[in-house]
Design a protein around this motif. Sequence first.
Motif, PDB file in Angstrom:
ATOM      1  N   UNK A  54      -8.375 -33.618 -14.653  1.00  0.00           N
ATOM      2  CA  UNK A  54      -7.670 -34.493 -15.577  1.00  0.00           C
ATOM      3  C   UNK A  54      -8.327 -34.498 -16.955  1.00  0.00           C
ATOM      4  N   UNK A  55      -9.603 -34.181 -17.034  1.00  0.00           N
ATOM      5  CA  UNK A  55     -10.319 -34.190 -18.315  1.00  0.00           C
ATOM      6  C   UNK A  55     -10.082 -32.913 -19.118  1.00  0.00           C
ATOM      7  N   UNK A  56      -9.755 -31.825 -18.459  1.00  0.00           N
ATOM      8  CA  UNK A  56      -9.560 -30.550 -19.166  1.00  0.00           C
ATOM      9  C   UNK A  56      -8.458 -30.646 -20.222  1.00  0.00           C
ATOM     10  N   UNK A  60      -8.974 -30.108 -24.282  1.00  0.00           N
ATOM     11  CA  UNK A  60      -8.283 -29.041 -25.011  1.00  0.00           C
ATOM     12  C   UNK A  60      -7.530 -29.579 -26.234  1.00  0.00           C
ATOM     13  N   UNK A  61      -7.275 -30.873 -26.293  1.00  0.00           N
ATOM     14  CA  UNK A  61      -6.610 -31.478 -27.450  1.00  0.00           C
ATOM     15  C   UNK A  61      -7.567 -31.748 -28.611  1.00  0.00           C
ATOM     16  N   UNK A  62      -8.853 -31.699 -28.355  1.00  0.00           N
ATOM     17  CA  UNK A  62      -9.839 -32.058 -29.378  1.00  0.00           C
ATOM     18  C   UNK A  62     -10.101 -30.903 -30.334  1.00  0.00           C
ATOM     19  N   UNK A  63     -10.456 -31.271 -31.543  1.00  0.00           N
ATOM     20  CA  UNK A  63     -10.831 -30.292 -32.574  1.00  0.00           C
ATOM     21  C   UNK A  63     -12.132 -30.755 -33.213  1.00  0.00           C
ATOM     22  N   UNK A  89     -14.011 -38.190 -20.613  1.00  0.00           N
ATOM     23  CA  UNK A  89     -13.888 -38.785 -19.283  1.00  0.00           C
ATOM     24  C   UNK A  89     -13.265 -40.177 -19.325  1.00  0.00           C
ATOM     25  N   UNK A  90     -13.555 -40.958 -20.359  1.00  0.00           N
ATOM     26  CA  UNK A  90     -12.906 -42.265 -20.482  1.00  0.00           C
ATOM     27  C   UNK A  90     -11.402 -42.103 -20.666  1.00  0.00           C
ATOM     28  N   UNK A  91     -11.011 -41.149 -21.498  1.00  0.00           N
ATOM     29  CA  UNK A  91      -9.591 -40.899 -21.726  1.00  0.00           C
ATOM     30  C   UNK A  91      -8.907 -40.391 -20.452  1.00  0.00           C
ATOM     31  N   UNK A  92      -9.586 -39.536 -19.704  1.00  0.00           N
ATOM     32  CA  UNK A  92      -9.023 -39.038 -18.434  1.00  0.00           C
ATOM     33  C   UNK A  92      -8.847 -40.180 -17.444  1.00  0.00           C
ATOM     34  N   UNK A  94      -8.440 -43.332 -18.250  1.00  0.00           N
ATOM     35  CA  UNK A  94      -7.384 -44.183 -18.790  1.00  0.00           C
ATOM     36  C   UNK A  94      -6.014 -43.576 -18.485  1.00  0.00           C
ATOM     37  N   UNK A  95      -5.899 -42.271 -18.645  1.00  0.00           N
ATOM     38  CA  UNK A  95      -4.631 -41.601 -18.344  1.00  0.00           C
ATOM     39  C   UNK A  95      -4.309 -41.670 -16.861  1.00  0.00           C
ATOM     40  N   UNK A  96      -5.348 -41.630 -16.029  1.00  0.00           N
ATOM     41  CA  UNK A  96      -5.118 -41.740 -14.590  1.00  0.00           C
ATOM     42  C   UNK A  96      -4.591 -43.129 -14.251  1.00  0.00           C
ATOM     43  N   UNK A  97      -5.149 -44.159 -14.897  1.00  0.00           N
ATOM     44  CA  UNK A  97      -4.725 -45.533 -14.625  1.00  0.00           C
ATOM     45  C   UNK A  97      -3.349 -45.828 -15.209  1.00  0.00           C
ATOM     46  N   UNK A  98      -3.060 -45.260 -16.397  1.00  0.00           N
ATOM     47  CA  UNK A  98      -1.787 -45.498 -17.087  1.00  0.00           C
ATOM     48  C   UNK A  98      -1.238 -44.156 -17.539  1.00  0.00           C
TER      49      UNK A  98
END
Length: 112
Positions: A54-56, A60-63, A89-92, A94-98
Motif C-alpha cells: 500500500x505504501x508503494x 511513487x507519487x512523491x517528487x 507509511x502514515x499515508x498508506x 490513512x488510505x487503508x483506513x479511509x
Amino acid sequence: MLLAVPLAIAVENVADLLGSFVFLAPFIFGIAGLVFASFRGRKTWRRQMELWNEAIPVWSELRYCHRDGIVFRNPDVYFPPAATKQFVYDEARRRRAHPRAMDGGRSVASGF
C-alpha cells in the motif's frame, strides 16, 4: 535384598533420565521456541508486506525538489527528505483506513 537391586537400578535409570533431560531440555525448548516464533513471524511479515504494497503507490507519487531540498506530492503537501518514510507509511495507513479520503490540501511541513 531382592528389592534393593531393582530399586537401585531404577534410581540409577531415573538419574540418567534426568541427566539426559537436563542436557536435552535447552534443545527441545529451543526448537519449540523457533516453531512458535516462525508462526508469529509469518503473521508479522504478512502484515508488513500488505502495508508495503500500500505504501508503494504513495511513494511513487512523491517528487524531490533539488533546489529547495524538499519532497513534495503537490504544492500543498511537502516535507523534508528525512520525514519521507514516516509520511509514506502514515499515508498508506490513512488510505487503508479511509480508501476514498483525499488529502484535502493539508500541509505536512513537519520539521520546517
